[in-house]
Design a protein around this motif. Structure first.
Motif, PDB file in Angstrom:
ATOM      1  N   VAL A  46       3.973   1.560  -0.955  1.00 55.84           N
ATOM      2  CA  VAL A  46       4.682   1.682  -2.230  1.00 55.84           C
ATOM      3  C   VAL A  46       3.771   2.322  -3.275  1.00 55.84           C
ATOM      4  O   VAL A  46       4.194   3.165  -4.070  1.00 55.84           O
ATOM      5  CB  VAL A  46       5.175   0.292  -2.703  1.00 55.84           C
ATOM      6  N   SER A  47       2.507   1.962  -3.216  1.00 55.80           N
ATOM      7  CA  SER A  47       1.567   2.483  -4.222  1.00 55.80           C
ATOM      8  C   SER A  47       1.154   3.923  -3.981  1.00 55.80           C
ATOM      9  O   SER A  47       0.822   4.634  -4.922  1.00 55.80           O
ATOM     10  CB  SER A  47       0.283   1.633  -4.240  1.00 55.80           C
ATOM     11  N   PHE A  48       1.136   4.345  -2.721  1.00 58.16           N
ATOM     12  CA  PHE A  48       0.487   5.634  -2.443  1.00 58.16           C
ATOM     13  C   PHE A  48       1.360   6.688  -1.760  1.00 58.16           C
ATOM     14  O   PHE A  48       0.946   7.832  -1.671  1.00 58.16           O
ATOM     15  CB  PHE A  48      -0.768   5.400  -1.591  1.00 58.16           C
ATOM     16  N   TRP A  49       2.500   6.329  -1.258  1.00 58.62           N
ATOM     17  CA  TRP A  49       3.323   7.343  -0.578  1.00 58.62           C
ATOM     18  C   TRP A  49       4.370   7.899  -1.536  1.00 58.62           C
ATOM     19  O   TRP A  49       4.981   7.156  -2.299  1.00 58.62           O
ATOM     20  CB  TRP A  49       4.015   6.740   0.645  1.00 58.62           C
ATOM     21  N   ASP A  50       4.619   9.176  -1.411  1.00 57.08           N
ATOM     22  CA  ASP A  50       5.625   9.788  -2.272  1.00 57.08           C
ATOM     23  C   ASP A  50       7.027   9.539  -1.694  1.00 57.08           C
ATOM     24  O   ASP A  50       7.167   9.120  -0.536  1.00 57.08           O
ATOM     25  CB  ASP A  50       5.326  11.288  -2.448  1.00 57.08           C
ATOM     26  N   PRO A  51       8.064   9.759  -2.487  1.00 52.20           N
ATOM     27  CA  PRO A  51       9.425   9.421  -2.046  1.00 52.20           C
ATOM     28  C   PRO A  51       9.830  10.117  -0.746  1.00 52.20           C
ATOM     29  O   PRO A  51      10.543   9.538   0.090  1.00 52.20           O
ATOM     30  CB  PRO A  51      10.289   9.903  -3.212  1.00 52.20           C
ATOM     31  N   HIS A  58       0.831  -1.199   0.000  1.00 50.69           N
ATOM     32  CA  HIS A  58       0.000   0.000   0.000  1.00 50.69           C
ATOM     33  C   HIS A  58       0.874   1.260   0.000  1.00 50.69           C
ATOM     34  O   HIS A  58       0.634   2.206  -0.764  1.00 50.69           O
ATOM     35  CB  HIS A  58      -0.920  -0.019   1.223  1.00 50.69           C
TER      36      HIS A  58
END
Lengths: 77, 946
Positions: free
Chosen positions: A36-41, A34
Motif C-alpha cells: 500500500v505504501s510503495f506500489w502504484d495503482p 508495504h
C-alpha cells in the motif's frame, strides 16, 4: 529472466518472505502495508488481475497477500 | 570575489586553555599548545617561513621563522615553540633579519633565478619570503654545486615536478603522510644530495601517488605545480563552490582567470574536507570543456533517425506537446521523470514538482533507487529519519571503526584520509568485505579483523555478530532501556540469540571462521566509541534494507548512537544523493520524507502549488521500465542520469526505453540512455549554475556559478521552461527562491536560506526552530522516531544462485580515478589510471580456466554476456570475481540481473552468478550495441539560416 507479471508476483513473495519471521498472519499484514505504501495503482491493479486469472500460478504467500490487499484497499474482486 | 590567498597561520590550531603572552609588544591570549608562529599570525604578525603551513604539523627545518624570547638563550624556531604564560616574544630585530637573510641566501644560491618566466611568478612563497627578509644579494653566488639541472617529472597528467625549483622543505612529503595518508613521497639521499622521490624513486605516475594534489597545494615554490597554471597563468579571481563528484562534498576554490577555470583548490574552511581533495575533484574537471559536450537542443521522430538541432523554443514546445499528447492518449500516469543526484537540490526539487504538479502523478524517482534507497528505508524504520547520524569529523573520536561494504579510499577518498589519520592514531579497524580493500592493510594501517564474507551473506554475518553481543552479555542495557523500544528489543534479542544464528552455525554460509566473527563482535561492542561506515556493498543486495536495519540494531544494542565517535554512517555515492532523496525524489514521498498519502503534508503542497495532488505512490524506475514494456508507460524526463549504463539488466532497460514514445534526456553528453531518446536538452555543469548540494553528513553547501552556462541555461531554468510550456506559470529568477520554497514546505529545511548558507558556509539539516544552527549529530538524547526500533532481520538468501553453469559470484564496484558511469571522468586524463574495466579473478579460478593476466575473457550470466580483460589477483577470494562499471564498452550491467532489494527495489548489483571463459572478442551484444549507438548518435547538420 522473468516476465513482468512474474516479477510482480515475485516481488510480493519476496517482501512476504522477509517478514516471515513475524509469523504468517503478521507477515501477510506487513506485506500488504508495504505494498500500500510503495506500489502504484497500476501495479496493484496488475496484482488483482493475476488473482482473477486462473492461468496465473501464484505462490501461497503472494496469493494470500494479494487477496488481503484487495480487501484492504476496497478493490472490487 | 577577487583573488586572495587563504591566510596561512603556519601551524595547526590548538585546543588548550587560554595562555597569555606578548608578541612585539602586543598582548594576546591563545589556546595552550599554539605555536608562537600561529599566535603571531593571529595578531597579523606574519613571521617569515617556508617549511611551515597550517595544514601540517610543525617541522622546524627551514630556520627562517626564528624569533627572540626574553629570558631564553638563542633563536628558537617559532613554528616548533609553543606559547607559554607570560612569554615575551620579538619577531623582528637586526640579528633576526641577518640570520634570516643568511638562510635565504643559501636557498636562493640553489634556486633558478627565473622568477619573471616562472609559472608561479606572483604566487610563490619563496619569492615572497625573499622579499620579506630583505634579500638583496647572494654572497655564495649561483655557480657552485647545485640542483639546477634536475630533470622535470612530467609523467602525471595534472602536475609537474621540477626538482630544480625544490627547496626540500618536506611539505610535500608531510602532506602525503599527514593529509592524504598514502606515504608515497620521501626525501631520498642525505645532506646536499637530498631530493624528493616518489615511491622507490619512480615517476609520479608509476609510483603509489594517488594524485590527490595535497603535495602540490603544500609546495611553497613551483617545484610541484598544476599543469593548468603552467599553461594558463596564475588565477586572478576565485569563487568558493562544492565538488560535483562523490558524497563527501568537498568545498573548493574555483580559481579563475577571466571566464576560464585555472584550477580547483580545496578550501581550508570546507567543513567536509578541511582543505583536502582527491584526484577527481582537484583535477578531473576538464569534462566541462570537453568537445563531446552537446550545447544545442536536438529532436528526432524516432531513435533510428539522426538528431536534428533545433532552437530551445522548438525543443521545449515539442516536449510539452508530446507529454500532453501521451497523457491524452494513454492516461495521466503514462509519463514520469527521473531526478539526478548530480544536480542541485533546487533542480531535483523542480523536477519532482514538475511531475507532481505538472504531470499530475507521482511517477518520479531518482538514481538513489539504485544505490542508497535501502538506507532511506532502513534508517527511517529503525531511527526515524533517512540519513546518517554523524558528521565526518566524528570519526576523530572513534575507537573502533567498522567498515562494511564500502571502499572509502576509492569511493570517498577525502573522508578516507580523515579515517586513516584516526587509524594511525590507534583506533581499531574491522573490515567486512568480500574483497581485500586497501584499508585492510596499507602503510601504518592494518585491520584488526577482515571478515571476507561470501557476497550476499551480510545479514547472516551481522546477525551472528548480534548473537555474540547478546549471548555474551555485551549489550549496553542501560542505553537500550532508556533510548529504545524495549519490547522490540526483547523480540530481536530472542531472535538473534537462537543458536541457528551463532557464528559457528553460519560459518559455512559466509565462509568466515566463527572465531574471527566472535572477536570482531567483541571488539565492536567493547572497544570504546564504535562507528559503522557502510556503502553500496550493504545496500545493493536483495536484503539491502535488512542489512541497513541489522547495522542499526548493532549500533543501538551497544549504545553507539547519539555521541561523538559512533553512529551509523552511509557513505553516499554521488554528490547529491542525500539531497535528491531529501527533495522528494521518491515516488511515495514529498520533500522531507512525508508520504504522499499523508493528508496534512499533501494539503500543504496543494495549497502552495494550487493543484490537487495524487495521493497514490508513483512508479519506481524499474516499475517504469516494466510498465513501458507492458505498453502503459510512454514518456519520461530524465535529468542527469544514464540509466542505460547504470541500471541493472541493460537489455531490459533498453527494451523499456525503446517502448516509449517520448524519452527526453537532459545531460552534458549524448550518454548511453540518449541512444533511445527523442529529445536531447543540453545540461549545464556545476560550474555554470547556482544552487546547493547536500552531502553524506546532511551538510547543505552552496554551489556557485563561476562561468556562464555554455548551453545557455542552468538546468533549473530548463525545467522551468518545460513547466511553463505545460502551463504551470513558474516565475523563479534565481535558485535562492526555489530554496525558499523548499524551506517553506519542508520542516527539516525550515531555517535554510542562501543568506544563512553564505554566512555560515554550510548547514546540516534539520535546520529549524529547534535547531537554528543545524544538526551535526542526530539522535543525541532521543531518536527522531522517539524510541529506537529494533527490527528482526531474518536472513533470506538471494535467489541468484551459483550452479554448474554459473559457478562464480560477480560483485561490482568503482575505482578511485573513475566515477560511476564515467561520463565525466572518462573525458579527463583520469583514463591514464583506468582506461578500461577489468575483471579481477583469483589465481586459482584463472588457472582452472586457462586464463592469464590480461587475457580477454567472456563474462556470462543468466542476463547476458560481455567481454573484458582479466586481472589476476588474490584481492578477491576463490569463487568471487569483481569488476567496475565505468566504461560503456564493457557494459557490466548487461550481466547484472533484475533481482533487487525486497523493500526498495534497489538492484542486487553485488551478487550475480557468472561463468568466465577465455574469449577472442566482443560479445554479440557488445557488437550490436556499438552499431546501434553509432547509428543513434548521428547529428544532421543544421540548415543554414535564410
Amino acid at each position: 529472466m522473468m516476465s513482468n507479471d512474474e516479477r510482480l508476483a515475485y516481488m510480493a513473495e519476496q517482501i512476504y518472505r522477509n517478514f516471515a519471521a513475524q509469523g504468517r498472519d503478521m507477515a501477510i499484514a506487513s506485506t500488504v502495508d508495504h505494498i500500500v505504501s510503495f506500489w502504484d495503482p497500476r501495479m496493484k491493479a496488475q496484482a488483482f488481475a493475476m488473482l482473477d486469472d486462473p492461468a496465473v500460478r501464484l505462490s501461497d504467500g503472494a496469493r494470500a497477500v494479494f487477496e488481503k490487499l484487495r480487501i484492504e484497499t476496497g478493490a472490487v474482486g | 570575489m577577487t583573488f586572495t590567498r587563504e591566510k596561512d597561520f603556519g601551524t595547526p590550531e590548538a585546543m588548550g586553555e587560554a595562555v597569555s603572552l606578548t608578541i612585539d609588544g602586543q598582548e594576546i591570549a591563545v589556546p595552550a599548545g599554539t605555536s608562537i608562529m600561529r599566535a603571531a599570525a593571529m595578531v597579523e604578525t606574519d613571521i617569515p617561513k617556508l617549511c611551515a603551513t597550517d595544514s601540517l604539523e610543525s617541522f622546524g627545518s627551514c630556520r627562517l621563522c626564528l624569533v627572540e624570547i626574553e629570558g631564553r638563550a638563542g633563536y628558537p624556531a617559532s613554528c616548533t615553540t609553543p606559547v607559554a604564560p607570560g612569554m615575551v616574544v620579538h619577531t623582528e630585530s637586526e640579528r633576526l633579519r641577518k640570520l634570516r637573510r643568511g638562510v635565504m641566501e643559501l636557498y636562493i644560491s640553489d634556486h633558478p633565478l627565473d622568477c619573471l618566466t616562472c609559472s608561479a611568478n606572483g604566487d610563490c612563497e619563496l619569492q615572497d619570503q625573499a622579499g620579506a627578509v630583505g634579500l638583496r644579494d647572494v654572497r655564495f653566488g649561483y655557480e657552485g654545486e647545485n640542483h639546477l639541472e634536475g630533470c622535470k617529472d612530467e609523467s602525471n597528467p595534472y602536475f609537474t615536478f621540477d626538482p630544480a625549483k625544490c627547496i626540500v622543505c618536506s611539505r610535500c612529503v608531510r602532506a602525503c603522510d599527514e593529509t592524504q595518508g598514502t606515504l608515497a613521497l620521501t626525501v631520498d639521499g642525505r645532506g646536499f644530495a637530498s631530493k624528493i622521490a616518489a615511491s622507490q624513486d619512480e615517476s609520479f605516475l608509476s609510483s603509489e601517488c594517488v594524485s590527490c594534489g595535497a603535495c602540490v597545494q603544500a609546495c611553497p615554490t613551483s617545484a610541484l605545480i598544476e599543469n593548468t597554471v603552467i599553461e594558463k597563468g596564475t588565477p586572478d579571481r576565485s569563487v568558493v563552490t562544492t565538488c560535483a563528484y562523490c558524497g563527501v562534498g568537498c568545498a573548493f576554490r574555483a580559481e579563475m582567470r577571466g571566464e576560464e577555470l585555472v584550477r580547483m583548490v580545496p578550501w581550508k574552511d570546507g567543513k567536509a574536507n578541511h582543505g583536502h581533495s582527491c584526484v577527481k575533484g582537484r583535477f578531473a574537471w576538464g569534462y566541462a570543456q570537453h568537445r563531446d559536450r552537446v550545447l544545442n537542443p536536438m529532436v528526432r521522430g524516432a531513435v533510428d533517425e539522426p538528431w536534428r538541432e533545433v532552437s530551445w523554443e522548438e525543443a521545449i514546445a515539442h516536449v510539452a506537446s508530446e507529454y500532453r499528447r501521451i497523457q491524452k492518449d494513454y492516461g495521466t500516469r503514462a509519463i514520469g521523470g527521473i531526478t539526478s543526484s548530480r544536480c542541485t537540490n533546487e533542480e531535483t526539487f523542480l523536477v519532482q514538482k514538475l511531475v507532481r504538479q505538472g504531470f499530475g502523478n507521482n511517477n518520479v524517482d531518482t538514481c538513489a533507487r539504485v544505490c542508497h534507497s535501502p538506507t532511506g528505508y532502513g534508517l527511517k524504520t529503525t531511527f526515524g529519519t533517512s540519513a546518517g547520524t554523524q558528521d565526518f569529523d566524528s570519526v576523530q573520536y572513534a575507537d573502533v571503526i567498522l567498515v562494511i561494504g564500502a571502499n572509502p579510499t576509492d569511493g570517498h577518498p577525502v573522508f578516507a584520509s580523515l579515517m586513516k589519520r584516526r587509524l594511525r592514531q590507534g583506533a581499531k579497524l574491522i573490515v567486512v568485505d568480500p574483497r581485500r580493500i586497501d584499508l585492510v592493510r596499507s602503510p601504518h594501517i592494518e585491520a584488526s579483523h577482515h571478515l571476507p564474507l561470501r557476497p550476499g551473506t551480510n545479514v547472516a554475518m551481522l546477525t551472528a555478530m548480534a548473537h555474540v553481543i547478546v549471548t555474551e552479555g555485551l549489550v549496553d542495557e542501560a542505553y537500550v532501556r532508556e533510548r529504545c523500544d524495549t519490547e522490540a528489543y526483547a523480540e530481536w534479542a530472542e531472535f538473534v540469540s537462537d543458536p541457528a544464528h551463532s557464528p559457528e552455525a553460519i560459518e559455512e554460509l559466509t565462509g568466515v571462521p566463527a572465531a574471527d566473527v566472535r572477536a570482531a563482535a567483541r571488539l565492536y561492542a567493547t572497544g570504546g566509541n564504535a562507528a559503522i561506515y557502510y556503502g553500496l556493498g550493504v545496500t545493493e543486495h536483495s536484503q539491502g534494507s535488512s542489512t541497513v536495519m541489522a547495522i542499526a540494531n548493532l549500533a543501538m544494542a551497544t549504545g553507539n548512537v547519539g555521541k561523538e565517535g559512533t553512529g551509523v554512517n552511509p557513505l553516499r555515492g554521488q554528490n547529491n544523493v542525500q539531497g535528491a532523496c531529501d527533495m522528494g525524489s521518491f515516488p511515495h514521498e514529498f520533500s522531507g520524507y512525508r508520504h504522499v498519502s499523508d493528508n496534512a503534508a499533501r494539503a500543504q503542497f496543494e495549497q502552495d502549488w494550487g493543484v490537487a495532488l495524487d495521493p497514490e505512490p508513483g512508479l519506481r524506475i524499474p516499475n517504469m521500465l516494466d510498465a513501458a514494456t507492458d505498453g502503459t508507460f510512454k514518456g519520461i524526463f530524465i535529468q542527469g542520469e544514464d540509466i542505460l549504463q547504470s541500471d541493472p539488466n541493460t537489455k531490459h532497460v533498453a527494451a523499456g526505453l525503446a517502448a516509449m514514445e517520448c524519452v527526453v534526456v537532459q545531460d552534458l553528453f549524448l550518454n548511453e540512455t540518449a541512444n533511445y531518446a527523442h529529445v536531447f536538452l543540453p545540461g549545464s555543469t556545476f560550474l555554470e549554475k547556482d544552487g546547493t548540494f547536500t552531502n553524506a553528513e546532511r551538510r547543505i553547501q552552496r554551489v556557485r556559478k563561476v562561468m556562464e552556462p555554455r548551453n545557455g541555461y542552468g538546468d533549473w531554468e530548463v525545467v522551468q521552461l518545460v513547466a511553463n510550456a505545460m502551463g504551470l506559470g513558474w516565475t523563479y529568477t534565481h535558485p535562492s527562491q526555489i530554496m525558499d520554497e523548499i524551506a517553506r514546505l519542508t520542516p527539516t529545511f525550515a531555517g535554510v536560506n542562501y543568506q544563512m548558507l553564505d554566512e555560515r558556509g554550510s548547514l546540516q539539516w534539520p535546520v529549524n526552530a529547534a535547531a537554528p544552527g543545524g544538526t551535526p549529530m542526530m539522535h543525541i538524547d532521543h531518536f527522531v522516531r522517539g524510541k529506537g526500533n529494533f527490527v528482526v532481520t531474518d536472513y533470506v538468501p538471494t535467489d541468484e544462485r551459483t550452479g554448474p553453469r554459473f559457478p562464480l559470484l560477480l560483485t561490482t564496484g568503482r575505482i578511485l580515478s573513475q566515477y560511476n558511469v564515467g561520463a565525466q571522468t572518462r573525458r579527463t586524463a583520469n583514463v591514464n589510471w583506468h582506461e578500461e574495466d577489468r575483471l579481477e579473478i583469483h589465481p586459482h579460478d584463472a588457472e582452472n580456466r586457462g586464463i592469464r593476466d590480461g587475457n580477454w575473457v567472456s563474462l556470462r550470466s543468466r542476463a547476458g554476456e560481455t567481454t573484458l580483460r582479466a586481472l589476476i589477483t588474490d584481492r578477491v577470494a576463490p569463487g568471487v570475481v569483481y569488476t567496475t562499471f565505468h566504461h560503456p564498452d564493457t557494459q557490466a550491467n548487461v550481466i547484472t540481473t533484475d533481482f533487487s532489494d525486497w523493500a526498495t527495489n534497489c538492484p542486487e548489483y553485488k551478487v550475480t552468478a557468472v561463468q568466465v571463459t577465455p574469449s577472442n572478442g566482443p560479445s554479440d551484444w557488445q557488437q550490436s550495441y556499438r552499431a546501434q549507438a553509432e547509428q543513434s548518435r548521428r547529428i544532421e547538420p543544421a540548415e543554414p539560416a535564410e
